[in-house]
Design a protein around this motif. Structure first.
Motif, PDB file in Angstrom:
ATOM      1  N   PRO A 185       0.815  -1.220   0.000  1.00 49.74           N
ATOM      2  CA  PRO A 185       0.000   0.000   0.000  1.00 49.74           C
ATOM      3  C   PRO A 185       0.849   1.270   0.000  1.00 49.74           C
ATOM      4  O   PRO A 185       0.419   2.299  -0.515  1.00 49.74           O
ATOM      5  CB  PRO A 185      -0.809  -0.096   1.305  1.00 49.74           C
ATOM      6  CG  PRO A 185      -0.518  -1.389   1.914  1.00 49.74           C
ATOM      7  CD  PRO A 185       0.629  -2.015   1.224  1.00 49.74           C
TER       8      PRO A 185
ATOM      9  N   ASN B 213       0.906   4.278  -3.099  1.00 48.22           N
ATOM     10  CA  ASN B 213       0.644   5.676  -2.755  1.00 48.22           C
ATOM     11  C   ASN B 213       1.919   6.500  -2.624  1.00 48.22           C
ATOM     12  O   ASN B 213       1.903   7.552  -2.013  1.00 48.22           O
ATOM     13  CB  ASN B 213      -0.110   5.739  -1.425  1.00 48.22           C
ATOM     14  CG  ASN B 213      -1.530   5.309  -1.582  1.00 48.22           C
ATOM     15  OD1 ASN B 213      -2.183   5.683  -2.544  1.00 48.22           O
ATOM     16  ND2 ASN B 213      -2.002   4.496  -0.673  1.00 48.22           N
TER      17      ASN B 213
ATOM     18  N   LEU C   5       1.990  10.309  -0.938  1.00 48.72           N
ATOM     19  CA  LEU C   5       2.411  10.478   0.455  1.00 48.72           C
ATOM     20  C   LEU C   5       3.649  11.351   0.566  1.00 48.72           C
ATOM     21  O   LEU C   5       3.867  11.986   1.596  1.00 48.72           O
ATOM     22  CB  LEU C   5       2.671   9.115   1.092  1.00 48.72           C
ATOM     23  CG  LEU C   5       1.428   8.258   1.329  1.00 48.72           C
ATOM     24  CD1 LEU C   5       1.819   6.832   1.629  1.00 48.72           C
ATOM     25  CD2 LEU C   5       0.582   8.816   2.455  1.00 48.72           C
TER      26      LEU C   5
ATOM     27  N   GLU D 171       8.227   7.935   7.134  1.00 50.26           N
ATOM     28  CA  GLU D 171       7.408   6.973   7.861  1.00 50.26           C
ATOM     29  C   GLU D 171       7.894   5.549   7.599  1.00 50.26           C
ATOM     30  O   GLU D 171       8.102   4.756   8.517  1.00 50.26           O
ATOM     31  CB  GLU D 171       5.986   7.111   7.331  1.00 50.26           C
ATOM     32  CG  GLU D 171       4.898   6.880   8.305  1.00 50.26           C
ATOM     33  CD  GLU D 171       3.581   7.164   7.627  1.00 50.26           C
ATOM     34  OE1 GLU D 171       2.686   6.348   7.761  1.00 50.26           O
ATOM     35  OE2 GLU D 171       3.461   8.196   6.919  1.00 50.26           O
TER      36      GLU D 171
ATOM     37  N   GLY E 287      -3.994   2.102   1.613  1.00 46.83           N
ATOM     38  CA  GLY E 287      -2.706   2.733   1.902  1.00 46.83           C
ATOM     39  C   GLY E 287      -2.879   4.145   2.416  1.00 46.83           C
ATOM     40  O   GLY E 287      -2.222   4.561   3.367  1.00 46.83           O
ATOM     41  N   ASN E 288      -3.797   4.874   1.792  1.00 40.91           N
ATOM     42  CA  ASN E 288      -4.054   6.244   2.230  1.00 40.91           C
ATOM     43  C   ASN E 288      -4.493   6.291   3.681  1.00 40.91           C
ATOM     44  O   ASN E 288      -4.031   7.128   4.460  1.00 40.91           O
ATOM     45  CB  ASN E 288      -5.151   6.865   1.351  1.00 40.91           C
ATOM     46  CG  ASN E 288      -4.557   7.838   0.366  1.00 40.91           C
ATOM     47  OD1 ASN E 288      -3.532   8.461   0.660  1.00 40.91           O
ATOM     48  ND2 ASN E 288      -5.169   7.975  -0.787  1.00 40.91           N
TER      49      ASN E 288
ATOM     50  N   PHE F 278      -1.477   5.010   6.117  1.00 44.29           N
ATOM     51  CA  PHE F 278      -0.309   5.867   6.305  1.00 44.29           C
ATOM     52  C   PHE F 278      -0.661   7.288   6.723  1.00 44.29           C
ATOM     53  O   PHE F 278       0.216   8.102   6.930  1.00 44.29           O
ATOM     54  CB  PHE F 278       0.538   5.879   5.036  1.00 44.29           C
ATOM     55  CG  PHE F 278       1.174   4.564   4.769  1.00 44.29           C
ATOM     56  CD1 PHE F 278       2.217   4.115   5.562  1.00 44.29           C
ATOM     57  CD2 PHE F 278       0.718   3.754   3.753  1.00 44.29           C
ATOM     58  CE1 PHE F 278       2.796   2.885   5.337  1.00 44.29           C
ATOM     59  CE2 PHE F 278       1.291   2.519   3.520  1.00 44.29           C
ATOM     60  CZ  PHE F 278       2.332   2.092   4.317  1.00 44.29           C
ATOM     61  N   LYS F 279      -1.958   7.596   6.819  1.00 43.73           N
ATOM     62  CA  LYS F 279      -2.329   8.935   7.297  1.00 43.73           C
ATOM     63  C   LYS F 279      -3.064   8.869   8.629  1.00 43.73           C
ATOM     64  O   LYS F 279      -2.638   9.444   9.617  1.00 43.73           O
ATOM     65  CB  LYS F 279      -3.177   9.644   6.232  1.00 43.73           C
ATOM     66  CG  LYS F 279      -2.289  10.232   5.148  1.00 43.73           C
ATOM     67  CD  LYS F 279      -3.091  10.905   4.063  1.00 43.73           C
ATOM     68  CE  LYS F 279      -2.176  11.402   2.963  1.00 43.73           C
ATOM     69  NZ  LYS F 279      -2.883  11.529   1.685  1.00 43.73           N
TER      70      LYS F 279
ATOM     71  N   LEU G  44      -1.277   6.066  11.513  1.00 43.75           N
ATOM     72  CA  LEU G  44       0.177   6.139  11.429  1.00 43.75           C
ATOM     73  C   LEU G  44       0.839   5.509  12.646  1.00 43.75           C
ATOM     74  O   LEU G  44       1.760   4.709  12.515  1.00 43.75           O
ATOM     75  CB  LEU G  44       0.562   7.613  11.326  1.00 43.75           C
ATOM     76  CG  LEU G  44       1.975   7.955  10.893  1.00 43.75           C
ATOM     77  CD1 LEU G  44       1.912   9.155   9.985  1.00 43.75           C
ATOM     78  CD2 LEU G  44       2.859   8.266  12.060  1.00 43.75           C
TER      79      LEU G  44
END
Lengths: 121, 165
Positions: free
Chosen positions: A82, A86, A90, A97, B131-132, B135-136, B139
């Motif tokens: 993922p 992205n 990102l 990260e 994924g969005n 990772f947002k 986190l």
């Protein structure tokens, strides 16, 4: 959901081909070849030497250790899917990260190497 | 409604194979039924619009974890003659603990009778959206999971490796 059920058709097809191949080969090999059944023919053998004892003997834990470490890194790689999709969206934040995430895992990897857990000796 | 029938079929397969895991005498057969169970659960994930999770479930569980299970079975040396005898007390204790777990599970699920299948966004489980979110919004859990991996690695090495002399 109803409309994109057809999207799974290739996956279904793949499963059918995989299952069909296994079933088909087993069927064909059992039906086509000549069959001679005798005591000696059906005996279990191991490189021509008579087999001894049971196959269920406890074996080295090293195999298990390698397997469990493989699973951990396998899951790690799955987290990267993922992220890779992205990646542009990102940006730098996502990159840092992921670096933190990989940093911890690399720490573990070096620990494994230093401990010699993957050495077979 | 085709999805309904697919769901019933998958539910039947998963419950049946899960029962067979418990009932089977041969531990290797148990593992094979467990693989079947994992595949049917992956099917449930697809029905719940979690496509990526379904693929990961097949790769990790049906692929990697099952190999581990087979290794454990080989390590345990489960021959019929060397099967350890289980005392009555042990069986009694096992029955009580699993019965309590059943009560907890039933009690939890009873409260969620009104829960319905989310039908909102059919693309919510696709890899990009996942994924969005991961990772947002999630986190911290993601970064904490790396520490979990580290702990698992150290634990596995500590348990499985003899000290180098």
């Amino acid at each position: 959901m109803q409309s994109n059920l057809y999207d799974y058709l290739p996956i279904l097809l793949m499963f059918i081909v995989a299952g069909g191949f296994v079933g088909g080969t087993m069927f064909v090999t059992h039906k086509l070849g000549p069959q001679i059944k005798s005591k000696i023919k059906l005996d279990t053998f191991e490189c021509g030497i008579e087999s001894q004892g049971n196959a269920r003997i406890p074996f080295s834990i090293k195999y298990f250790l390698v397997a469990i470490l493989f699973v951990l890194f396998d899951v790690e790689v799955i987290f990267m899917y993922p992220w890779a999709v992205n990646f542009k969206e990102l940006g730098l934040f996502g990159f840092i990260e992921m670096l933190t995430f990989m940093g911890f895992l690399l720490l573990g990897f070096f620990y494994i190497l230093k401990k010699g857990a993957l050495k077979w000796e | 409604m085709m999805i309904k029938y697919i769901f019933y079929f998958l539910a039947f397969v998963s419950v049946f194979s899960a029962l067979m895991v418990v009932v089977s005498k041969n531990p290797v057969h148990c593992v094979l039924y467990l693989i079947m169970c994992f595949f049917s659960i992956a099917g449930h994930y697809v029905l719940l619009n979690a496509q990526f999770l379904a693929a990961v479930h097949v790769i990790v569980y049906a692929g990697a974890i099952m190999v581990l299970f087979l290794f454990v079975i080989m390590l345990l040396n489960l021959n019929t003659q060397s099967e350890p005898h289980k005392s009555t007390w042990l069986k009694f204790a096992a029955a009580i603990t699993s019965g309590l777990l059943l009560v907890i599970l039933v009690g939890t699920l009873k409260g969620s009778e009104t829960m319905v299948m989310p039908v909102g966004n059919p693309n919510a489980g696709l890899i990009k959206n996942l994924g969005n979110t991961l990772f947002k919004d999630f986190l911290l859990p993601f970064e904490v999971s790396s520490i979990l991996f580290l702990v698992a690695m150290v634990g596995a090495v500590m348990l499985g490796k003899k000290e180098i002399k």
